[in-house]
Design a protein around this motif. Structure first.
Motif, mmCIF file in Angstrom:
data_model
loop_
_atom_site.group_PDB
_atom_site.id
_atom_site.type_symbol
_atom_site.label_atom_id
_atom_site.label_comp_id
_atom_site.label_asym_id
_atom_site.label_seq_id
_atom_site.Cartn_x
_atom_site.Cartn_y
_atom_site.Cartn_z
ATOM 1 N N TRP A 244 -7.696 2.333 18.310
ATOM 2 C CA TRP A 244 -6.318 2.617 18.211
ATOM 3 C C TRP A 244 -5.701 1.149 17.336
ATOM 4 O O TRP A 244 -4.788 1.065 16.616
ATOM 5 C CB TRP A 244 -5.478 3.146 19.559
ATOM 6 N N ALA A 245 -6.037 0.018 18.214
ATOM 7 C CA ALA A 245 -5.231 -1.100 18.184
ATOM 8 C C ALA A 245 -5.627 -1.586 16.508
ATOM 9 O O ALA A 245 -4.884 -2.314 15.659
ATOM 10 C CB ALA A 245 -5.678 -2.167 18.941
ATOM 11 N N LEU A 246 -6.946 -1.361 15.965
ATOM 12 C CA LEU A 246 -7.278 -1.655 14.836
ATOM 13 C C LEU A 246 -6.939 -0.895 13.638
ATOM 14 O O LEU A 246 -6.851 -1.221 12.525
ATOM 15 C CB LEU A 246 -8.863 -1.580 14.785
ATOM 16 N N THR A 247 -6.411 0.465 14.137
ATOM 17 C CA THR A 247 -6.309 1.366 12.876
ATOM 18 C C THR A 247 -5.169 0.871 11.725
ATOM 19 O O THR A 247 -5.487 1.012 10.574
ATOM 20 C CB THR A 247 -5.804 2.575 13.504
ATOM 21 N N LEU A 248 -4.066 0.507 12.267
ATOM 22 C CA LEU A 248 -3.009 0.279 11.402
ATOM 23 C C LEU A 248 -3.160 -1.110 10.566
ATOM 24 O O LEU A 248 -3.245 -1.060 9.245
ATOM 25 C CB LEU A 248 -1.663 -0.252 12.061
ATOM 26 N N PRO A 249 -3.865 -2.023 11.125
ATOM 27 C CA PRO A 249 -4.093 -3.448 10.392
ATOM 28 C C PRO A 249 -5.431 -3.088 9.695
ATOM 29 O O PRO A 249 -5.503 -3.638 8.358
ATOM 30 C CB PRO A 249 -4.444 -4.584 11.617
ATOM 31 N N ALA A 250 -6.417 -2.297 9.951
ATOM 32 C CA ALA A 250 -7.590 -2.126 9.245
ATOM 33 C C ALA A 250 -7.217 -1.069 8.080
ATOM 34 O O ALA A 250 -7.508 -1.534 6.811
ATOM 35 C CB ALA A 250 -8.790 -1.457 10.171
ATOM 36 N N ALA A 251 -6.516 -0.065 8.233
ATOM 37 C CA ALA A 251 -6.343 0.469 7.065
ATOM 38 C C ALA A 251 -5.339 0.041 6.143
ATOM 39 O O ALA A 251 -5.376 0.084 4.614
ATOM 40 C CB ALA A 251 -5.506 2.118 7.586
ATOM 41 N N GLY A 252 -4.366 -0.899 6.532
ATOM 42 C CA GLY A 252 -3.435 -1.637 5.993
ATOM 43 C C GLY A 252 -4.330 -2.445 4.892
ATOM 44 O O GLY A 252 -3.944 -2.615 3.760
ATOM 45 N N GLY A 253 -5.204 -3.087 5.537
ATOM 46 C CA GLY A 253 -5.912 -4.150 4.956
ATOM 47 C C GLY A 253 -6.831 -3.640 3.812
ATOM 48 O O GLY A 253 -6.966 -4.205 2.548
ATOM 49 N N ILE A 254 -7.467 -2.381 3.882
ATOM 50 C CA ILE A 254 -8.128 -1.765 2.719
ATOM 51 C C ILE A 254 -7.215 -1.452 1.645
ATOM 52 O O ILE A 254 -7.455 -1.609 0.338
ATOM 53 C CB ILE A 254 -8.909 -0.711 3.465
ATOM 54 N N ALA A 255 -5.887 -0.848 2.120
ATOM 55 C CA ALA A 255 -4.987 -0.406 1.161
ATOM 56 C C ALA A 255 -4.419 -1.589 0.486
ATOM 57 O O ALA A 255 -4.308 -1.402 -1.043
ATOM 58 C CB ALA A 255 -3.828 0.286 1.957
ATOM 59 N N ALA A 256 -4.193 -2.645 0.917
ATOM 60 C CA ALA A 256 -3.746 -3.614 0.385
ATOM 61 C C ALA A 256 -4.830 -4.090 -0.732
ATOM 62 O O ALA A 256 -4.016 -4.550 -1.990
ATOM 63 C CB ALA A 256 -3.394 -5.004 1.333
ATOM 64 N N GLY A 257 -5.783 -4.333 -0.423
ATOM 65 C CA GLY A 257 -6.965 -4.794 -1.486
ATOM 66 C C GLY A 257 -6.907 -3.688 -2.577
ATOM 67 O O GLY A 257 -6.901 -4.327 -3.744
ATOM 68 N N ALA A 258 -6.858 -2.432 -2.211
ATOM 69 C CA ALA A 258 -6.709 -1.590 -3.322
ATOM 70 C C ALA A 258 -5.571 -1.670 -4.157
ATOM 71 O O ALA A 258 -5.722 -1.112 -5.511
ATOM 72 C CB ALA A 258 -6.890 -0.119 -2.679
ATOM 73 N N ALA A 259 -4.548 -2.030 -3.478
ATOM 74 C CA ALA A 259 -3.332 -1.844 -4.115
ATOM 75 C C ALA A 259 -3.236 -3.011 -5.320
ATOM 76 O O ALA A 259 -2.669 -2.827 -6.301
ATOM 77 C CB ALA A 259 -2.028 -2.156 -3.324
ATOM 78 N N LEU A 260 -3.769 -4.084 -4.830
ATOM 79 C CA LEU A 260 -3.783 -5.348 -5.766
ATOM 80 C C LEU A 260 -4.625 -4.787 -7.160
ATOM 81 O O LEU A 260 -4.439 -5.428 -8.012
ATOM 82 C CB LEU A 260 -4.483 -6.648 -5.071
ATOM 83 N N LEU A 261 -5.649 -4.271 -6.716
ATOM 84 C CA LEU A 261 -6.566 -4.099 -7.677
ATOM 85 C C LEU A 261 -5.868 -2.778 -8.923
ATOM 86 O O LEU A 261 -6.011 -2.995 -9.797
ATOM 87 C CB LEU A 261 -7.909 -3.482 -7.332
ATOM 88 N N ALA A 262 -5.411 -1.834 -8.137
ATOM 89 C CA ALA A 262 -4.721 -0.702 -8.824
ATOM 90 C C ALA A 262 -3.678 -1.341 -9.611
ATOM 91 O O ALA A 262 -3.259 -0.527 -10.861
ATOM 92 C CB ALA A 262 -4.263 0.315 -7.868
ATOM 93 N N GLU A 263 -2.942 -2.167 -9.161
ATOM 94 C CA GLU A 263 -1.839 -2.733 -9.985
ATOM 95 C C GLU A 263 -2.178 -3.522 -11.285
ATOM 96 O O GLU A 263 -1.235 -3.723 -12.177
ATOM 97 C CB GLU A 263 -1.032 -3.893 -9.057
ATOM 98 N N VAL B 168 -10.690 1.419 -8.607
ATOM 99 C CA VAL B 168 -10.295 1.800 -6.991
ATOM 100 C C VAL B 168 -10.975 3.211 -6.862
ATOM 101 O O VAL B 168 -11.647 3.395 -5.493
ATOM 102 C CB VAL B 168 -9.003 1.609 -6.725
ATOM 103 N N ALA B 169 -10.849 4.118 -7.593
ATOM 104 C CA ALA B 169 -11.290 5.498 -7.304
ATOM 105 C C ALA B 169 -13.045 5.566 -7.340
ATOM 106 O O ALA B 169 -13.293 6.202 -6.451
ATOM 107 C CB ALA B 169 -10.960 6.345 -8.309
ATOM 108 N N VAL B 170 -13.281 4.826 -8.242
ATOM 109 C CA VAL B 170 -14.868 4.748 -8.229
ATOM 110 C C VAL B 170 -15.399 4.388 -6.832
ATOM 111 O O VAL B 170 -16.324 4.697 -6.034
ATOM 112 C CB VAL B 170 -15.554 3.982 -9.351
ATOM 113 N N LEU B 171 -14.948 3.020 -6.498
ATOM 114 C CA LEU B 171 -15.316 2.364 -5.226
ATOM 115 C C LEU B 171 -15.372 3.343 -4.087
ATOM 116 O O LEU B 171 -16.073 3.429 -3.121
ATOM 117 C CB LEU B 171 -14.671 1.043 -5.340
ATOM 118 N N ALA B 172 -13.790 3.899 -4.121
ATOM 119 C CA ALA B 172 -13.675 4.787 -2.962
ATOM 120 C C ALA B 172 -14.801 5.946 -2.870
ATOM 121 O O ALA B 172 -15.030 6.307 -1.839
ATOM 122 C CB ALA B 172 -12.286 5.292 -3.128
ATOM 123 N N LEU B 173 -15.039 6.712 -4.028
ATOM 124 C CA LEU B 173 -16.004 7.767 -3.946
ATOM 125 C C LEU B 173 -17.373 7.154 -3.554
ATOM 126 O O LEU B 173 -18.198 7.904 -2.855
ATOM 127 C CB LEU B 173 -15.969 8.169 -5.334
#
Length: 442
Positions: A311-330, A339-344
């Motif tokens: 539970w304690a890791l969920t917010l920062p872990a999901a946020g960290g993965i999403a932050a990296g994906a956002a920098l790439l998607a931008e 991002v789509a290929v790596l996620a699949l």
């Protein structure tokens, strides 16, 4: 405009994929105790839960408004690719925790993903921190405590009221009550969790200019979100059902009834006031409370501790993965594609890994040792066996004991039948009182 329309379509599909993972990830919230006590068969339980999740999606839109126009500032310049990255972070974390059989929060994975992607792409000004604290963090801390205390009191009251009743008859009644309370939890889950996906899709439509800021989710958004979460629920998150139904505490029908009723009341109340509550936190807290409420009940604090860490890791872990994906998607179209290929690829790898030790409706209660999760106890290589040895006996103990009392093998050249005849003959009384040999009897 065509590019924006295509990107919005990708975001909508990704949001529905997240909603699907939310469904099978959180099936345990409603049905783990019902399945573990035998109140419903596994397949019937998830089918009922799926239908009620779909119906619950149409009951309210308050939580959807919290997601679409509360946590993230719609006018801050957030773009659809940022929402896409947030969804990718939530999906990956959902699948990782599902693989581990860990009842983490899909809701917090989604919010962590959105917040992480927004912070990386736009900055802190795009996140409404006060709403995050009031409607996300405080409920996250309070929900399991409130549900746990309510379940503890309800369990003790239940056992006290029925202390002089026939145990077998009351067990049947409590199983029927469990089915009713599980239906309420399923309805509450659809009301609360399906709305989160509605809110994300609505936010994507607003950022793409398809809807005006502050708009309610269209009917087609509500229906598609309800169908996606219902389909995921029907497939069943069997790994997490096993953990919640058997891993936290051993649940009896009165406990299951008390835990689910307390959880349903907590979730429905929070949905009414717009709290984006984690149904996983609520139901897990209720199960722990039921374990503490029964005299002689035991809570497995090791499993509970793993859950709290998750539970304690969920917010920062999901946020960290999403932050990296956002920098790439931008970076543009190629970034979104990457991002789509790596996620699949990552999702496919997680699924392949899960097939090594599958958990499904046939062994969710540990009924089939051949397909159960590995225990970590070394043993011989897997071969077909008619009768598996009891799990509680260490390997080698039974074999050693049998060898200690069994007669030695017959000499070479003597068949098993002749050896048995000699043994029987040697035990036949002789008229003189001495054991007769085989030759004296012939």
């Amino acid at each position: 405009m065509e590019h924006i329309t295509l990107l919005i379509g990708i975001v909508i599909v990704t949001a529905l994929v997240f909603d699907f993972t939310n469904g099978f990830h959180d099936t345990a919230n409603a049905m783990a105790t019902t399945i573990s006590t035998g109140a419903l068969a596994p397949r019937a339980a998830v089918a009922m839960s799926a239908v009620l999740n779909l119906l619950g999606a149409f009951l309210s839109i308050e939580v959807a408004k919290t997601i679409s126009s509360g946590i993230i500032d719609e006018g801050s310049g957030i773009r659809p690719e940022v929402i896409f990255a947030g969804l990718v972070g939530a999906i990956i974390w959902n699948l990782l925790t599902w693989l581990a059989g860990l009842p983490s929060s899909s809701s917090h994975a989604l919010m962590g993903g959105l917040i992480g992607a927004t912070l990386a792409a736009v900055g802190t000004g795009a996140v409404n921190g006060d709403i995050v604290v009031m409607k996300v963090l405080i409920p996250a801390l309070a929900a399991p405590v409130v549900a746990g205390l309510a379940s503890l009191c309800a369990t003790r009251l239940t056992y006290r009221v029925a202390r002089n009743a026939d145990e077998e008859r009351t067990a049947k009644g409590y199983r029927a009550g469990q089915i009713t309370s599980a239906a309420l939890v399923s309805l509450a889950h659809g009301t609360n969790d399906a709305q989160k996906t509605m809110g994300v899709i609505t936010l994507a439509l607003v950022t793409g200019g398809a809807l005006a800021p502050g708009s309610d989710p269209p009917v087609w958004v509500i229906a598609s979100a309800g169908l996606a979460i219902a389909l995921g629920t029907y497939l069943g998150g069997w790994r997490i059902i096993r953990t919640m139904g058997k891993g936290i505490t051993d649940i009896q029908p009165p406990q299951g009834f008390a835990a689910q009723t307390s959880a349903a009341a907590t979730i429905l109340a929070s949905s009414h006031i717009g709290f984006s509550l984690s149904t996983t936190h609520v139901c897990s807290g209720a199960v722990m409370g039921s374990g503490l409420g029964r005299k002689g009940g035991v809570v497995r604090w090791g499993t509970a501790g793993r859950m709290v860490v998750g539970w304690a890791l969920t917010l920062p872990a999901a946020g960290g993965i999403a932050a990296g994906a956002a920098l790439l998607a931008e970076q543009g179209d190629w970034g979104v594609t990457t991002v789509a290929v790596l996620a699949l690829a990552l999702c496919g790898a997680i699924w392949v890994r899960s097939r090594r030790a599958p958990v499904d409706h046939t062994n969710v209660n540990g009924d089939s040792p051949a397909t159960a999760e590995p225990t970590g106890v070394p043993g011989p290589t897997a071969e077909p066996a008619a009768e598996p040895a009891p799990v509680s006996v260490p390997a080698g103990v039974v074999t050693t004991a049998v060898r200690a009392v069994a007669p030695p093998p017959p000499p070479a050249g003597v068949t098993v039948g002749s050896a048995a005849e000699e043994a029987a003959a040697s035990e036949t009384p002789h008229p003189t009182g001495r054991p007769a040999s085989a030759s004296s009897l012939s």
